[in-house]
Scaffold this active site. Structure first.
Site, PDB file in Angstrom:
ATOM      1  N   ALA A 175      15.502   3.222   0.327  1.00  0.00           N
ATOM      2  CA  ALA A 175      15.908   1.677   0.418  1.00  0.00           C
ATOM      3  C   ALA A 175      17.513   1.391   0.911  1.00  0.00           C
ATOM      4  CB  ALA A 175      15.446   0.959  -0.903  1.00  0.00           C
ATOM      5  N   ARG A 176      18.187   2.077   0.641  1.00  0.00           N
ATOM      6  CA  ARG A 176      19.644   2.131   0.634  1.00  0.00           C
ATOM      7  C   ARG A 176      20.336   2.405   1.988  1.00  0.00           C
ATOM      8  NH1 ARG A 176      21.614   6.618  -3.927  1.00  0.00           N
ATOM      9  NH2 ARG A 176      21.309   8.386  -2.610  1.00  0.00           N
ATOM     10  N   ARG A 244       8.998  12.054  -0.563  1.00  0.00           N
ATOM     11  CA  ARG A 244       8.411  13.323  -1.369  1.00  0.00           C
ATOM     12  C   ARG A 244       6.941  12.910  -1.617  1.00  0.00           C
ATOM     13  NH1 ARG A 244      12.791  13.977   0.536  1.00  0.00           N
ATOM     14  NH2 ARG A 244      14.594  15.251  -0.393  1.00  0.00           N
ATOM     15  N   HIS A 295      16.415   7.996   9.260  1.00  0.00           N
ATOM     16  CA  HIS A 295      16.941   7.748   7.957  1.00  0.00           C
ATOM     17  C   HIS A 295      18.592   7.957   8.284  1.00  0.00           C
ATOM     18  CE1 HIS A 295      13.669   9.022   5.288  1.00  0.00           C
ATOM     19  NE2 HIS A 295      13.395   9.380   6.404  1.00  0.00           N
ATOM     20  N   SER A 296      19.547   7.990   7.135  1.00  0.00           N
ATOM     21  CA  SER A 296      20.966   8.032   7.201  1.00  0.00           C
ATOM     22  C   SER A 296      21.348   8.665   5.811  1.00  0.00           C
ATOM     23  CB  SER A 296      21.620   6.722   7.313  1.00  0.00           C
ATOM     24  OG  SER A 296      21.599   6.006   6.119  1.00  0.00           O
ATOM     25  N   TYR A 297      22.107   9.618   5.534  1.00  0.00           N
ATOM     26  CA  TYR A 297      23.259   9.808   6.705  1.00  0.00           C
ATOM     27  C   TYR A 297      23.698  11.309   6.904  1.00  0.00           C
ATOM     28  CZ  TYR A 297      27.180   9.709   3.487  1.00  0.00           C
ATOM     29  OH  TYR A 297      28.075   9.932   2.464  1.00  0.00           O
ATOM     30  N   GLU A 370      18.815  11.759  11.164  1.00  0.00           N
ATOM     31  CA  GLU A 370      19.591  11.326   9.892  1.00  0.00           C
ATOM     32  C   GLU A 370      20.917  10.784  10.886  1.00  0.00           C
ATOM     33  OE1 GLU A 370      19.778  11.257   6.703  1.00  0.00           O
ATOM     34  OE2 GLU A 370      17.833  12.719   6.105  1.00  0.00           O
TER      35      GLU A 370
END
Length: 412
Positions: A175-176, A244, A295-297, A370
């Site tokens: 989420a972040r 996961r 994704h990050s980071y 990432e």
């Protein structure tokens, strides 16, 4: 209760991060990494980046309660560290104020100088379907736990059924990580609204899921900017790490069975409706030749597998292509990516969507980006950096697209 529940003031204040500090710690040996792993179970520490190989930095947010003791330990053991963010809440407040000011402008077209809410993301997809009906189809793959629509956009130059290879892009799992959905929207924008990229539709169809975890994403806007998981209720703590929760080597290395862990894998594989929705659309879609998860980071480009120190039969092909992507991105702004499998570069993480895409859905070209972080802004680049990050990464994704087009028969 499902839905967009009102948030009381006490709950909101629980997620203020005044005087929380982010440290960048560089492990000098494996003992330091073991110490950091031990801290992962302590709620006063929030790891913003993955625990890395020795000599590589790790970012961790600490509450004010433990900062003095943490610094003393690092100093007494000769562990290199620096303060990355002095006060996390001040960064969050400045981010919120900027987006309030941008939303007041009410742009009619998408702009890549701000992050969008979930409803705004879906509205953009719907607008494209209306404006480009010959190219764009938008459809829901299901609802999230809190009944938000998880929409995909299919972009194709074919008016009817197509046998062209498909590239599937998934974003917003955690989420972040706001830059992830932002990049997915940039990919969509370039494919649909930039005629210079029309060649990328000649031999390939694209499907993009910009908002894999809409409930968690909205929670980061309204309540807790640092939230990572889904929003399904638990006994002690809410939410599951969607990355996961997939049923390929579920609950093995790198996954937690503790509800309060940020890497909690759930009660069972595919316990989360969001993971089931992605699983089902992958199974229902023919000719997916490549799967890309955003994704990050950390500036990594991973290929499977993540569950253990094993690689697929085509690992040499995946490494070759990853290095091509890395070189193209570096040539633009000097951004350096590290390539390899997750376990080779970092550590095992079982139950991820990329492992499912390959091991469960049988897709041969699978990558996880990432993306670059924001320095003093943590997970996401400041608004001034959204466009540069998206533009350079898009050039790398185009390399994957060209490879898929040229090798369609081999990889389907």
């Amino acid at each position: 209760m499902k839905g967009n529940q009102s948030i009381n003031l006490k709950t909101y204040l629980n997620y203020m991060f005044f005087s929380y500090t982010v440290y960048e710690v560089t492990a000098k040996n494996e003992a330091t990494n073991e110490f950091l792993r031990h801290l992962q179970s302590n709620k006063e520490f929030d790891f913003w980046s993955k625990i890395n190989k020795v000599g590589k930095p790790v970012s961790v947010m600490t509450s004010p309660k433990v900062q003095n003791e943490f610094e003393k330990y690092l100093s007494s053991h000769g562990i290199e560290y620096r303060v990355q963010i002095e006060d996390v809440q001040s960064t969050i407040l400045s981010e919120k104020e900027y987006h309030r000011s941008r939303q007041a402008l009410k742009h009619k077209k998408i702009s890549f100088d701000q992050y969008l809410r979930h409803a705004e993301i879906n509205a953009y997809l719907d607008q494209l379907a209306q404006d480009y009906p010959e190219t764009v189809t938008v459809s829901p793959i299901g609802q999230s736990y809190e009944n938000r629509s998880m929409n995909i956009i299919r972009i194709s130059s074919s008016s009817g059924p197509s046998s062209k290879p498909v590239i599937f892009v998934e974003a917003g799992m955690h989420a972040r990580e706001w830059i992830s959905p932002a990049l997915s929207l940039y990919i969509i924008n370039q494919l649909v609204e930039n005629p210079n990229n029309s060649r990328l539709l000649e031999d390939i169809d694209w499907i993009v899921l910009p908002s894999m975890n809409p409930d968690g994403y909205e929670y980061t806007w309204d309540v807790n900017r640092m939230w990572r998981k889904t929003r399904s209720p638990g006994v002690e703590c809410d939410g599951v790490d969607g990355n996961r929760n997939f049923g390929f080597h579920w609950m093995e290395q790198g996954a937690s069975d503790r509800e309060c862990s940020d890497s909690y894998a759930g009660k069972e594989a595919f316990s989360e409706v969001e993971a089931r929705n992605l699983r089902d659309i992958l199974a229902a879609t023919a000719n997916i030749s490549a799967f890309i998860s955003l994704h990050s980071y950390g500036q990594y480009l991973f290929y499977p597998y993540s569950y253990d120190d094993v690689v697929p039969d085509n690992w040499q092909e995946l490494r070759y292509l990853a290095d091509l992507v890395k070189d193209v991105i570096f040539a633009i702004n000097g951004t350096k990516y590290t390539t390899g499998s997750s376990t080779e570069v970092l550590y095992p993480a079982a139950g991820c969507s990329d492992d499912w895409a390959m091991g469960g859905a049988g897709i041969k070209i699978v990558y996880v980006f990432e993306l670059p972080g924001g320095g003093e802004h943590g997970f996401d680049p400041p608004p001034s950096r959204i466009l540069p990050v998206c533009a350079e990464t898009w050039e790398g994704i185009k390399v994957i697209a060209d490879y898929v087009a040229q090798n369609a028969k081999k990889i389907q």
